[in-house]
Design an enzyme around this catalytic site. Sequence first.
Site, mmCIF file in Angstrom:
data_model
loop_
_atom_site.group_PDB
_atom_site.id
_atom_site.type_symbol
_atom_site.label_atom_id
_atom_site.label_comp_id
_atom_site.label_asym_id
_atom_site.label_seq_id
_atom_site.Cartn_x
_atom_site.Cartn_y
_atom_site.Cartn_z
ATOM 1 N N HIS A 12 -6.951 5.249 -22.587
ATOM 2 C CA HIS A 12 -6.116 4.169 -21.099
ATOM 3 C C HIS A 12 -7.092 4.256 -19.632
ATOM 4 O O HIS A 12 -8.454 5.083 -19.740
ATOM 5 C CB HIS A 12 -5.562 5.244 -20.343
ATOM 6 C CG HIS A 12 -4.283 6.082 -21.392
ATOM 7 N ND1 HIS A 12 -3.962 6.709 -21.222
ATOM 8 C CD2 HIS A 12 -3.710 5.132 -22.156
ATOM 9 C CE1 HIS A 12 -2.840 7.375 -22.425
ATOM 10 N NE2 HIS A 12 -3.059 6.073 -22.657
ATOM 11 N N LYS A 20 -12.976 10.092 -13.543
ATOM 12 C CA LYS A 20 -12.372 11.383 -13.892
ATOM 13 C C LYS A 20 -13.183 12.653 -14.377
ATOM 14 O O LYS A 20 -13.889 11.846 -14.963
ATOM 15 C CB LYS A 20 -11.549 10.433 -14.839
ATOM 16 C CG LYS A 20 -10.466 10.487 -14.601
ATOM 17 C CD LYS A 20 -9.851 9.551 -15.971
ATOM 18 C CE LYS A 20 -8.313 8.663 -15.864
ATOM 19 N NZ LYS A 20 -7.533 8.085 -16.955
ATOM 20 N N TYR A 73 -7.499 16.800 -14.985
ATOM 21 C CA TYR A 73 -7.926 15.948 -15.092
ATOM 22 C C TYR A 73 -8.666 15.744 -13.273
ATOM 23 O O TYR A 73 -7.564 15.071 -12.864
ATOM 24 C CB TYR A 73 -7.541 14.471 -15.604
ATOM 25 C CG TYR A 73 -6.685 14.270 -16.863
ATOM 26 C CD1 TYR A 73 -7.270 13.356 -17.821
ATOM 27 C CD2 TYR A 73 -5.979 15.205 -17.098
ATOM 28 C CE1 TYR A 73 -6.966 13.008 -18.921
ATOM 29 C CE2 TYR A 73 -5.185 14.465 -18.519
ATOM 30 C CZ TYR A 73 -5.769 14.338 -19.105
ATOM 31 O OH TYR A 73 -4.865 13.529 -20.030
ATOM 32 N N ASP A 132 0.662 3.300 -26.495
ATOM 33 C CA ASP A 132 -0.383 3.549 -27.051
ATOM 34 C C ASP A 132 -0.316 3.080 -28.647
ATOM 35 O O ASP A 132 -1.538 2.525 -28.732
ATOM 36 C CB ASP A 132 -0.918 4.428 -27.231
ATOM 37 C CG ASP A 132 -1.163 5.597 -25.502
ATOM 38 O OD1 ASP A 132 -1.558 4.800 -24.655
ATOM 39 O OD2 ASP A 132 -0.931 6.879 -25.875
#
Length: 185
Positions: free
Chosen positions: A61, A70, A130, A166
């Site tokens: 992603h 991140k 994250y 996904d």
Amino acid sequence: MKVTITEFPGVLIIEPRTVEDARGYFGETFRADRYATVGVHDEFVQDNISVSRRGVLRGLHFQYPHGQTKLVYALRGEVFDVIVDVRVGSATFGRAMTTSLSEDNHRQIVVPRGFAHGFAVLSDEAVVAYKCSDYYSPQTERSVRWNDPDIAVAWPFPDPVLSSKDAVAPLLRDIPHEQLPHIPI
């Protein structure tokens, strides 16, 4: 803390110092002034957490144009972590890097804007945290297919548990370049 600089610009592996004793361990997961000394200057505005079971694969992603840096780490369990450079014009465009993130190694990875990210869960369960430098933007969320043959990630298992999104993500070569970040981002 120990910092490993990778071949990908801005991608760092950070191993924070922990103090362990009979009670367990203590460590800082983030401290802005210390991280700034190794090149992490992003202001993190959102924290996320995911809980997944063995065999789950999340990713690959990224967001564009609202890219996010991140800082990713496992609070529990172990994951096979993957980043892919999706920046058009980059010398490492389409190349992947993998590392293990676990509650035992305390390792973190800095995933800069312009990189897709994903992971596969190796333990019975994994809790992954994250820190993100921009807010989640569903209208700019993008995905690259986890088993894209041009990227050729050697995932730890052939038939992961995937989200429906996904499972049908496009190959990197099929994403129009105007939907990808460009150098410089």
